[in-house]
Design an enzyme around this catalytic site. Structure first.
Site, PDB file in Angstrom:
ATOM      1  N   SER B  46       0.877  -1.163   0.000  1.00  0.00           N
ATOM      2  CA  SER B  46       0.000   0.000   0.000  1.00  0.00           C
ATOM      3  C   SER B  46       0.916   1.215   0.000  1.00  0.00           C
ATOM      4  O   SER B  46       1.805   1.329   0.849  1.00  0.00           O
ATOM      5  CB  SER B  46      -0.888  -0.009   1.238  1.00  0.00           C
ATOM      6  OG  SER B  46      -1.879   0.991   1.114  1.00  0.00           O
ATOM      7  N   GLU B  47       0.716   2.122  -0.963  1.00  0.00           N
ATOM      8  CA  GLU B  47       1.737   3.151  -1.193  1.00  0.00           C
ATOM      9  C   GLU B  47       1.878   4.178  -0.065  1.00  0.00           C
ATOM     10  O   GLU B  47       2.823   4.950  -0.049  1.00  0.00           O
ATOM     11  CB  GLU B  47       1.513   3.855  -2.544  1.00  0.00           C
ATOM     12  CG  GLU B  47       0.244   4.669  -2.656  1.00  0.00           C
ATOM     13  CD  GLU B  47      -0.900   3.880  -3.268  1.00  0.00           C
ATOM     14  OE1 GLU B  47      -0.900   2.645  -3.154  1.00  0.00           O
ATOM     15  OE2 GLU B  47      -1.820   4.506  -3.841  1.00  0.00           O
ATOM     16  N   ASN B  48       0.946   4.153   0.891  1.00  0.00           N
ATOM     17  CA  ASN B  48       1.156   5.031   2.044  1.00  0.00           C
ATOM     18  C   ASN B  48       2.152   4.443   3.029  1.00  0.00           C
ATOM     19  O   ASN B  48       2.464   5.076   4.040  1.00  0.00           O
ATOM     20  CB  ASN B  48      -0.179   5.352   2.733  1.00  0.00           C
ATOM     21  CG  ASN B  48      -0.877   4.112   3.247  1.00  0.00           C
ATOM     22  OD1 ASN B  48      -0.909   3.100   2.552  1.00  0.00           O
ATOM     23  ND2 ASN B  48      -1.398   4.171   4.446  1.00  0.00           N
ATOM     24  N   GLY B  49       2.650   3.233   2.733  1.00  0.00           N
ATOM     25  CA  GLY B  49       3.770   2.733   3.532  1.00  0.00           C
ATOM     26  C   GLY B  49       3.643   1.378   4.169  1.00  0.00           C
ATOM     27  O   GLY B  49       4.146   1.158   5.266  1.00  0.00           O
ATOM     28  N   SER B  88       8.469   4.050  -0.126  1.00  0.00           N
ATOM     29  CA  SER B  88       7.373   3.360  -0.794  1.00  0.00           C
ATOM     30  C   SER B  88       7.448   3.552  -2.305  1.00  0.00           C
ATOM     31  O   SER B  88       7.310   2.598  -3.080  1.00  0.00           O
ATOM     32  CB  SER B  88       6.040   3.900  -0.273  1.00  0.00           C
ATOM     33  OG  SER B  88       4.968   3.254  -0.897  1.00  0.00           O
TER      34      SER B  88
END
Lengths: 231, 219
Positions: B46-49, B88
């Site tokens: 998930s690109e928020n980390g 990320s």
């Protein structure tokens, strides 16, 4: 070096109209909510805010938008906020939308002394308009410049008196890069501990990037999308 | 019958390969995580980390500090890891993520995708989509074949502002699975009970139809 200030008022001292601020957070997760509340109270206006999102109508940066304190937003995603959309479509609010990875890297670059870098993100789109394009390994890339801010305001889980910070879960997000990029970086933390209490092996942001640190009075930590399953 | 959102997610899940790191976009793509085939091990980014994102938390166990890129409360699987946004996107830009699945408003026959803006009407922003589509080697678009006005979303050229150019490799819709190559949509499979004619009529872009178009197998 002791970076501790007594409260949010001292922490935000020096923030004036028309300044550029970076504010950490992803959605409402990991936002410096005590500082945002104080900015509303200070009523500074004409702000340029660099933040991945713009909050929701009545929380986060949405609070500053409601009072028209923001002149320009630099973000990657601004859905979920009707007032934002209204101000943007009517032209009251200037908006610079940036691919999320480029936004993160531009903040990091700003703190790391790298004035610009090439990225493939946004090639062939509006984002590339007016930007230098160069091919590397047969693939076109666009030149993106570093971002800087008069103040960066970040939120951490734990911090010590030296300004060393540890973030919790995905509340980390943009906070470490923004901490690097502020001329003055303010950290609001849930728990402020004496130097020596944090394990140096597990510090996320070294205190050198932080000029002021304080323990926030209260954290509401609002959840934007509560999704659960039943046992 | 045309597939519903869950059907689309189930068909996409069949594309997952063992050992892949996968980024799922908001909407239908998120559902793919629920239908990973038995014996296949993948990790969701998930690109928020997050790497190793798990299911939604049990009621009462949600944590405001632990969300996915859609801002939904989630959990972490065993062995998961948290990182900042720059790291990320280093994973994404650096092509360490093997598959990206995302939604779209339009896809063109040369692989362009538009999904972030309708000028004058809707501007939500691109989020991480531009970084994802510019770097991923393997991009599947999950969407309805037509829009609410029954107009095709598979076009000769996109009319909306682009998110990325020449990047989409596969499209899975409620009607069909198509591959994009040589500036054309290639029909690979039909949704159960959907005729080739129906797909043809719903596709504005150039469509190559092989003699035999098998039906999807959806459990």
């Amino acid at each position: 070096m002791n970076k501790v200030v007594n409260n949010v008022t001292e922490a935000l001292d020096g923030i004036e109209d028309n300044m550029t601020l970076m504010l950490g957070g992803f959605g409402l997760c990991g936002i410096p909510e005590n500082s945002i509340a104080k900015l509303v109270e200070m009523n500074v206006t004409g702000l340029t805010c660099i933040s991945n999102n713009a909050g929701v109508d009545n929380f986060g940066l949405g609070l500053l938008l409601q009072k028209k304190q923001i002149k320009k937003m630099i973000s990657s995603y601004v859905g979920e906020n009707d007032e934002f959309e209204r101000q943007m479509l009517s032209g009251e609010l200037e908006v610079d939308l940036i691919p999320q990875g480029s936004l993160a890297e531009r903040c990091r670059a700003g703190g790391a002394g790298i004035p610009a870098f090439y990225t493939p993100a946004g090639f062939g789109t509006e984002v590339a308009e007016g930007k230098e394009i160069k091919e590397f390994n047969g693939k076109p890339h666009i030149l993106e410049t570093a971002l800087a801010a008069d103040f960066a305001i970040v939120k951490a889980w734990k911090g010590d008196t030296e300004g060393n910070l540890i973030f919790k879960a995905t509340a980390r997000n943009f906070n470490p890069m923004m901490a690097m990029a502020g001329k003055i970086t303010i950290a609001e933390v849930e728990e402020l501990v004496p130097a020596g209490e944090l394990d140096p092996n597990f510090v996320h942001t070294p205190g050198i990037f932080v000029q002021r640190i304080f323990q926030g009075e209260k954290f509401e930590k609002r959840i934007e999308q509560r999704t659960v399953r039943q046992k | 019958m045309a597939l519903d959102k869950i059907g689309i997610a189930k068909r996409i899940a069949q594309e997952l390969q063992n050992g892949w790191y996968v980024n799922l976009g908001i909407g239908i793509p998120t559902l793919v995580a629920n239908y990973v085939p038995k014996g296949i091990e993948v990790e969701f980014q998930s690109e928020n980390g997050i790497l190793g994102m798990g299911a939604f938390p049990f009621d009462g166990e949600e944590d405001a500090d632990l969300i996915n890129a859609g801002k939904q409360t989630v959990t972490l699987n065993k062995g998961a890891v948290i990182f900042d946004s720059a790291t990320s996107f280093a994973m994404i830009r650096g092509q360490h993520v093997q598959l990206t699945v995302l939604g779209a408003m339009e896809v063109s026959q040369n692989g362009d995708i538009a999904n972030w803006k309708i000028p004058g009407r809707m501007v939500k922003g691109m989020g991480g989509a531009m970084d994802l589509v510019a770097s991923a080697q393997n991009i599947i678009v999950a969407m309805m074949h037509t829009n609410k006005k029954s107009e095709s979303k598979l076009l000769k050229t996109c009319s909306l502002p682009l998110t990325g150019v020449g990047c989409v490799t596969k499209v899975i819709t409620n009607l069909a699975m198509l591959e994009i190559k040589d500036n054309t949509f290639h029909l690979i499979e039909r949704a159960p009970g959907v005729s080739v004619e129906e797909i043809k009529n719903a596709t504005e872009g150039t469509l190559v139809i092989p003699e035999n178009v098998p039906e999807m197998k959806i459990d």
